[in-house]
Design a protein around this motif. Structure first.
Motif, PDB file in Angstrom:
ATOM      1  N   PHE A   1       5.103  -4.623  -3.326  1.00  0.00           N
ATOM      2  CA  PHE A   1       4.785  -3.204  -3.185  1.00  0.00           C
ATOM      3  C   PHE A   1       5.790  -2.298  -3.914  1.00  0.00           C
ATOM      4  CE2 PHE A   1       3.970  -5.411   0.959  1.00  0.00           C
ATOM      5  CZ  PHE A   1       2.663  -5.754   0.660  1.00  0.00           C
ATOM      6  N   ASP A   2       6.522  -2.849  -4.866  1.00  0.00           N
ATOM      7  CA  ASP A   2       7.464  -2.074  -5.672  1.00  0.00           C
ATOM      8  C   ASP A   2       6.935  -2.054  -7.104  1.00  0.00           C
ATOM      9  OD1 ASP A   2       9.586  -1.237  -7.339  1.00  0.00           O
ATOM     10  OD2 ASP A   2      11.071  -1.855  -5.855  1.00  0.00           O
ATOM     11  N   CYS A   3       6.437  -0.897  -7.550  1.00  0.00           N
ATOM     12  CA  CYS A   3       5.770  -0.828  -8.843  1.00  0.00           C
ATOM     13  C   CYS A   3       6.757  -1.030  -9.997  1.00  0.00           C
ATOM     14  CB  CYS A   3       5.058   0.516  -8.989  1.00  0.00           C
ATOM     15  SG  CYS A   3       3.615   0.447 -10.084  1.00  0.00           S
ATOM     16  N   ALA A   4       7.967  -0.493  -9.855  1.00  0.00           N
ATOM     17  CA  ALA A   4       8.962  -0.671 -10.919  1.00  0.00           C
ATOM     18  C   ALA A   4       9.321  -2.141 -11.063  1.00  0.00           C
ATOM     19  CB  ALA A   4      10.208   0.156 -10.603  1.00  0.00           C
ATOM     20  N   SER A   5       9.447  -2.832  -9.937  1.00  0.00           N
ATOM     21  CA  SER A   5       9.738  -4.260  -9.988  1.00  0.00           C
ATOM     22  C   SER A   5       8.568  -5.033 -10.575  1.00  0.00           C
ATOM     23  CB  SER A   5      10.059  -4.775  -8.581  1.00  0.00           C
ATOM     24  OG  SER A   5      10.250  -6.176  -8.582  1.00  0.00           O
ATOM     25  N   ALA A   6       7.347  -4.595 -10.274  1.00  0.00           N
ATOM     26  CA  ALA A   6       6.167  -5.258 -10.841  1.00  0.00           C
ATOM     27  C   ALA A   6       6.156  -5.132 -12.359  1.00  0.00           C
ATOM     28  CB  ALA A   6       4.894  -4.658 -10.245  1.00  0.00           C
ATOM     29  N   VAL A   7       6.530  -3.957 -12.859  1.00  0.00           N
ATOM     30  CA  VAL A   7       6.594  -3.762 -14.310  1.00  0.00           C
ATOM     31  C   VAL A   7       7.660  -4.654 -14.927  1.00  0.00           C
ATOM     32  CG1 VAL A   7       7.231  -2.102 -16.100  1.00  0.00           C
ATOM     33  CG2 VAL A   7       5.657  -1.429 -14.281  1.00  0.00           C
ATOM     34  N   ASP A   8       8.805  -4.751 -14.268  1.00  0.00           N
ATOM     35  CA  ASP A   8       9.887  -5.595 -14.782  1.00  0.00           C
ATOM     36  C   ASP A   8       9.505  -7.070 -14.816  1.00  0.00           C
ATOM     37  OD1 ASP A   8      11.483  -3.384 -15.102  1.00  0.00           O
ATOM     38  OD2 ASP A   8      12.517  -3.621 -13.182  1.00  0.00           O
ATOM     39  N   ASN A   9       8.488  -7.438 -14.041  1.00  0.00           N
ATOM     40  CA  ASN A   9       8.108  -8.846 -13.956  1.00  0.00           C
ATOM     41  C   ASN A   9       6.682  -9.088 -14.431  1.00  0.00           C
ATOM     42  OD1 ASN A   9      10.378 -10.467 -12.347  1.00  0.00           O
ATOM     43  ND2 ASN A   9      10.249  -8.407 -11.480  1.00  0.00           N
ATOM     44  N   GLY A  10       6.239  -8.299 -15.415  1.00  0.00           N
ATOM     45  CA  GLY A  10       5.013  -8.644 -16.115  1.00  0.00           C
ATOM     46  C   GLY A  10       3.814  -7.760 -15.918  1.00  0.00           C
ATOM     47  N   ALA A  11       3.873  -6.738 -15.050  1.00  0.00           N
ATOM     48  CA  ALA A  11       2.707  -5.876 -14.857  1.00  0.00           C
ATOM     49  C   ALA A  11       2.423  -5.071 -16.125  1.00  0.00           C
ATOM     50  CB  ALA A  11       2.923  -4.936 -13.676  1.00  0.00           C
ATOM     51  N   ALA A  12       1.150  -4.793 -16.376  1.00  0.00           N
ATOM     52  CA  ALA A  12       0.734  -4.097 -17.588  1.00  0.00           C
ATOM     53  C   ALA A  12       1.250  -2.660 -17.603  1.00  0.00           C
ATOM     54  CB  ALA A  12      -0.783  -4.104 -17.704  1.00  0.00           C
ATOM     55  N   THR A  13       1.678  -2.217 -18.786  1.00  0.00           N
ATOM     56  CA  THR A  13       2.192  -0.855 -18.941  1.00  0.00           C
ATOM     57  C   THR A  13       1.565  -0.185 -20.160  1.00  0.00           C
ATOM     58  OG1 THR A  13       4.044  -1.537 -20.359  1.00  0.00           O
ATOM     59  CG2 THR A  13       4.417  -1.569 -17.972  1.00  0.00           C
ATOM     60  N   TYR A  14       1.690   1.146 -20.195  1.00  0.00           N
ATOM     61  CA  TYR A  14       1.354   1.900 -21.398  1.00  0.00           C
ATOM     62  C   TYR A  14       2.512   1.777 -22.386  1.00  0.00           C
ATOM     63  CZ  TYR A  14      -2.411   3.969 -18.633  1.00  0.00           C
ATOM     64  OH  TYR A  14      -3.516   4.141 -17.873  1.00  0.00           O
ATOM     65  N   ASP A  15       2.343   2.360 -23.567  1.00  0.00           N
ATOM     66  CA  ASP A  15       3.377   2.259 -24.600  1.00  0.00           C
ATOM     67  C   ASP A  15       4.700   2.872 -24.170  1.00  0.00           C
ATOM     68  OD1 ASP A  15       1.656   0.946 -26.269  1.00  0.00           O
ATOM     69  OD2 ASP A  15       1.071   2.722 -27.411  1.00  0.00           O
ATOM     70  N   ASP A  16       4.632   3.872 -23.270  1.00  0.00           N
ATOM     71  CA  ASP A  16       5.876   4.510 -22.841  1.00  0.00           C
ATOM     72  C   ASP A  16       6.543   3.780 -21.680  1.00  0.00           C
ATOM     73  OD1 ASP A  16       4.155   5.065 -20.784  1.00  0.00           O
ATOM     74  OD2 ASP A  16       4.373   7.253 -20.876  1.00  0.00           O
ATOM     75  N   GLY A  17       5.953   2.636 -21.252  1.00  0.00           N
ATOM     76  CA  GLY A  17       6.563   1.835 -20.204  1.00  0.00           C
ATOM     77  C   GLY A  17       6.089   2.144 -18.804  1.00  0.00           C
ATOM     78  N   THR A  18       5.252   3.161 -18.621  1.00  0.00           N
ATOM     79  CA  THR A  18       4.738   3.463 -17.290  1.00  0.00           C
ATOM     80  C   THR A  18       3.626   2.481 -16.928  1.00  0.00           C
ATOM     81  OG1 THR A  18       3.151   5.042 -18.203  1.00  0.00           O
ATOM     82  CG2 THR A  18       5.288   5.902 -17.495  1.00  0.00           C
ATOM     83  N   PRO A  19       3.502   2.122 -15.649  1.00  0.00           N
ATOM     84  CA  PRO A  19       2.489   1.131 -15.259  1.00  0.00           C
ATOM     85  C   PRO A  19       1.080   1.671 -15.423  1.00  0.00           C
ATOM     86  CG  PRO A  19       3.536   2.082 -13.322  1.00  0.00           C
ATOM     87  CD  PRO A  19       4.315   2.590 -14.513  1.00  0.00           C
ATOM     88  N   VAL A  20       0.165   0.817 -15.848  1.00  0.00           N
ATOM     89  CA  VAL A  20      -1.239   1.210 -15.948  1.00  0.00           C
ATOM     90  C   VAL A  20      -1.789   1.516 -14.561  1.00  0.00           C
ATOM     91  CG1 VAL A  20      -3.551   0.452 -16.638  1.00  0.00           C
ATOM     92  CG2 VAL A  20      -1.568  -0.144 -18.039  1.00  0.00           C
ATOM     93  N   GLN A  21      -1.431   0.715 -13.586  1.00  0.00           N
ATOM     94  CA  GLN A  21      -1.805   0.973 -12.209  1.00  0.00           C
ATOM     95  C   GLN A  21      -0.850   0.216 -11.298  1.00  0.00           C
ATOM     96  OE1 GLN A  21      -5.876  -0.387 -11.965  1.00  0.00           O
ATOM     97  NE2 GLN A  21      -5.278  -2.519 -11.699  1.00  0.00           N
TER      98      GLN A  21
END
Length: 246
Positions: free
Chosen positions: A156-176
């Motif tokens: 339930f930590d979106c920043a951690s999800a991004v750091d471990n492979g979650a999809a992002t936009y070009d600026d690094g923000t999570p898609v969802q």
């Protein structure tokens, strides 16, 4: 890893309880060198532990509305309260903190990142009018957080999800950070002409519901979750059949 480390750091001596290491053949070109490991023998051990806990509930109704008209309804609901995997070191017996999969995209290692949604339900209603029956079935699967816990993300930590492979936009923000709920409705019409012959019509995905965009499920391969939204990707689908009894 501890066995390999002990063998090569201690000149072939391994003092780990319950583990026997036999060296491989001596290198003829370097007879005084430490041989590579030949075999590692150890007792079987209960290692990882998984606990899954939840509630399944079912409700059924079979009512006679009028003469020759009957309504049959069936509701099934599942709630996932806990899906925990505890990893235990088979050498030391030390247990790591449980990995919490419920309401996340995990486990990815053995379900291809299909997720552990908390809520799932189906509701089927059949109206029987003489020899004709009309059945509508609705399916529901709740969304989940995109954190891939068994890949290192914090639940339930979106920043951690991004750091471990979650999809992002070009600026690094999570898609969802959470996937959307998934819905689907099927329709079946069956008409029995006599005791030996019946016709049927199935309309799968009656409302032509599209699968919600999910760029993280199934290792980001499809753009949707094939485990729960597979019928949606097919679109509205018609099937006509006949049943003959001899």
């Amino acid at each position: 890893a501890p066995v390999l480390d002990a063998y090569y750091r201690n000149n072939g001596v391994v003092n780990i309880p319950g583990v026997t290491v036999r060296p491989g053949p001596v290198d003829p070109a370097n007879p005084n060198a430490l041989p590579h490991i030949g075999t590692i023998r150890a007792l079987y051990a209960n290692a990882n532990r998984q606990v899954v806990q939840g509630i399944d509930a079912g409700f059924n109704a079979n009512l006679k509305l009028t003469e020759g008209v009957r309504w049959i309804s069936s509701l099934e609901v599942s709630y996932l309260d806990k899906n925990h995997l505890t990893l235990i070191d088979s050498i030391t017996g030390e247990a790591q903190p449980p990995q919490r999969y419920e309401d996340t995209l995990s486990p990815c290692n053995n379900t291809s990142c299909s997720g552990s949604p908390r809520w799932r339900a189906s509701w089927q209603n059949t109206l029987k009018l003489g020899g004709t029956s009309v059945t509508a079935t609705a399916y529901y699967t709740a969304g989940y957080h995109v954190s891939q816990v068994d890949f290192g993300a914090t639940p339930f930590d979106c920043a951690s999800a991004v750091d471990n492979g979650a999809a992002t936009y070009d600026d690094g923000t999570p898609v969802q950070c959470r996937s959307k709920d998934i819905w689907n409705v099927d329709l079946t019409i069956q008409h029995r002409i006599n005791d030996n012959f019946a016709l049927s019509l199935n309309v799968l995905n009656l409302l032509d519901t599209k699968p919600p965009f999910d760029p993280n499920a199934a290792y980001s391969t499809f753009g949707y979750n094939p485990a729960w939204a597979g019928p949606n990707i097919m679109g509205r689908y018609f099937r006509v059949g006949a049943k003959i009894d001899f």
